[in-house]
Write a protein that holds these residues in place. Sequence first.
Motif, mmCIF file in Angstrom:
data_model
loop_
_atom_site.group_PDB
_atom_site.id
_atom_site.type_symbol
_atom_site.label_atom_id
_atom_site.label_comp_id
_atom_site.label_asym_id
_atom_site.label_seq_id
_atom_site.Cartn_x
_atom_site.Cartn_y
_atom_site.Cartn_z
ATOM 1 N N TYR A 1 -2.632 -25.026 -28.141
ATOM 2 C CA TYR A 1 -3.281 -25.932 -27.261
ATOM 3 C C TYR A 1 -4.153 -25.303 -26.313
ATOM 4 O O TYR A 1 -5.414 -25.476 -26.179
ATOM 5 N N CYS A 2 -3.520 -24.192 -25.810
ATOM 6 C CA CYS A 2 -4.358 -23.298 -24.824
ATOM 7 C C CYS A 2 -5.518 -22.605 -25.566
ATOM 8 O O CYS A 2 -6.812 -22.406 -25.017
ATOM 9 N N LEU A 3 -5.346 -22.180 -26.944
ATOM 10 C CA LEU A 3 -6.166 -21.821 -27.668
ATOM 11 C C LEU A 3 -7.534 -22.835 -27.867
ATOM 12 O O LEU A 3 -8.621 -22.302 -27.917
ATOM 13 N N LEU A 4 -7.180 -23.973 -28.256
ATOM 14 C CA LEU A 4 -8.326 -24.682 -28.965
ATOM 15 C C LEU A 4 -8.932 -25.761 -27.475
ATOM 16 O O LEU A 4 -10.170 -26.080 -27.758
ATOM 17 N N VAL A 5 -8.118 -26.017 -26.629
ATOM 18 C CA VAL A 5 -8.582 -26.651 -25.266
ATOM 19 C C VAL A 5 -9.041 -26.025 -24.607
ATOM 20 O O VAL A 5 -10.465 -26.357 -23.972
ATOM 21 N N SER B 1 -7.610 -32.354 -21.241
ATOM 22 C CA SER B 1 -7.027 -31.542 -20.696
ATOM 23 C C SER B 1 -5.608 -31.071 -21.019
ATOM 24 O O SER B 1 -5.088 -32.174 -21.889
ATOM 25 N N PHE B 2 -4.859 -30.220 -20.935
ATOM 26 C CA PHE B 2 -3.151 -29.844 -21.331
ATOM 27 C C PHE B 2 -2.692 -29.000 -20.345
ATOM 28 O O PHE B 2 -3.234 -28.176 -19.583
ATOM 29 N N THR B 3 -1.359 -29.492 -20.077
ATOM 30 C CA THR B 3 -0.546 -28.797 -19.021
ATOM 31 C C THR B 3 0.621 -27.998 -19.968
ATOM 32 O O THR B 3 1.121 -28.748 -20.749
ATOM 33 N N SER B 4 0.554 -26.740 -19.740
ATOM 34 C CA SER B 4 1.366 -25.858 -20.229
ATOM 35 C C SER B 4 2.855 -25.606 -19.470
ATOM 36 O O SER B 4 2.589 -25.408 -18.190
ATOM 37 N N VAL C 1 -9.205 -16.408 -19.832
ATOM 38 C CA VAL C 1 -7.920 -16.180 -20.199
ATOM 39 C C VAL C 1 -7.244 -17.343 -19.347
ATOM 40 O O VAL C 1 -7.542 -18.033 -18.596
ATOM 41 N N CYS C 2 -5.903 -17.749 -19.987
ATOM 42 C CA CYS C 2 -5.004 -18.631 -19.389
ATOM 43 C C CYS C 2 -4.354 -18.013 -18.232
ATOM 44 O O CYS C 2 -3.663 -19.074 -17.396
ATOM 45 N N THR D 1 -2.361 -26.314 -15.700
ATOM 46 C CA THR D 1 -3.186 -27.220 -16.554
ATOM 47 C C THR D 1 -4.407 -26.663 -16.664
ATOM 48 O O THR D 1 -5.085 -26.293 -15.917
ATOM 49 N N TYR D 2 -4.920 -26.841 -17.821
ATOM 50 C CA TYR D 2 -5.982 -26.287 -18.452
ATOM 51 C C TYR D 2 -6.957 -27.444 -18.992
ATOM 52 O O TYR D 2 -6.625 -28.300 -19.754
ATOM 53 N N LYS D 3 -8.347 -27.409 -18.663
ATOM 54 C CA LYS D 3 -9.264 -28.262 -18.637
ATOM 55 C C LYS D 3 -9.977 -28.006 -20.078
ATOM 56 O O LYS D 3 -10.327 -26.633 -20.178
#
Length: 321
Positions: free
Chosen positions: A150-154, A232-235, A134-135, A248-250
């Motif tokens: 982004y959270c879904l795919l990254v 990575s992605f920062t929400s 989970v995020c 941030t999610y890797k």
Amino acid sequence: MKRRYLAILLINAILLGGCQKSSDQFFAYQDYITSSKNDLGFNLSENEFFAKELVILDNEDSGYDDNLVTSKAAFLFDITNKKALYAKNPYERLYPASLTKLMTALIVFKRGELTDMVTISHNASNIPVEGAKVCGFREGDLVSLEDLLYCLLVYSGNDASIAIAEHLSGSEEAFVKLMNQEAQKLGAVHTNFVNSHGLHDDNHYTTAYDLYLIYNELLQYDTFIDIINKESFTSKYKDKFGNYKERTYKTTNLYLTGEKEVTEDITIVGGKTGLTSKAGNCLILLLKDGNDNQYVSLILKATNSNNLYTEMSKLFSLIIE
């Protein structure tokens, strides 16, 4: 009349070629064509079914070395030249794990507005499955649909998946109906979804070739390709009190993080991972060679992460032979 005969020949080429269960595949598609109007509420047309150029498995695609990889199913398709370089068990029913999220993403591209703001529900923030990825969004958080995608795919967040489903359809159950309808329209007739994320359910399944059909459709969206290329992605979002939050999610793709080496002259554009105890380790990729030819590769049900990437790299070797 000539176009109808052409469509029949093309369908037969898809269904009867390169598959040990070709008769089952043929009748599944035949039933689909018959029921598409009465049961699903739409008419199947040649244009819809063959709207995208596809890699077609034919009779010459049945002689691959099944011992090249030990994973349950795999393929390597040259999508630039529309050629199958390898296929193992392309039509065997298997669990997709988080590769399910590819269809969730496709529904977003087809029906969603990325600027929408989504309120995280209790269901999305309280997934009752131990160890579910989970995020960390909490009930009442306000997150853009784009960030959730982004959270879904990254990062492969299951909470992001449920939030997307509830936002677009009101409930996950209603969203799953859309997923299955879209799968049917794409010709992925050996797929059945029961949730938006891929956490295990015995009745939630697909095939390697069906996943290719879904992935091929997603590759028509430049935004999708941009997202799966991110390390990575920062929400940035607000909690229920209006406070700004940032996480941030890797990526889960170890090729992109550099934790797994890539064969020389091969560039990984991006992809999607999946993992459950029943599905094993799964990975689908978009890649290109030194001549900018593009490929889609897939491994389903590898025994562990090391084997997943080792066997994926074995597929890459077929490109440079």
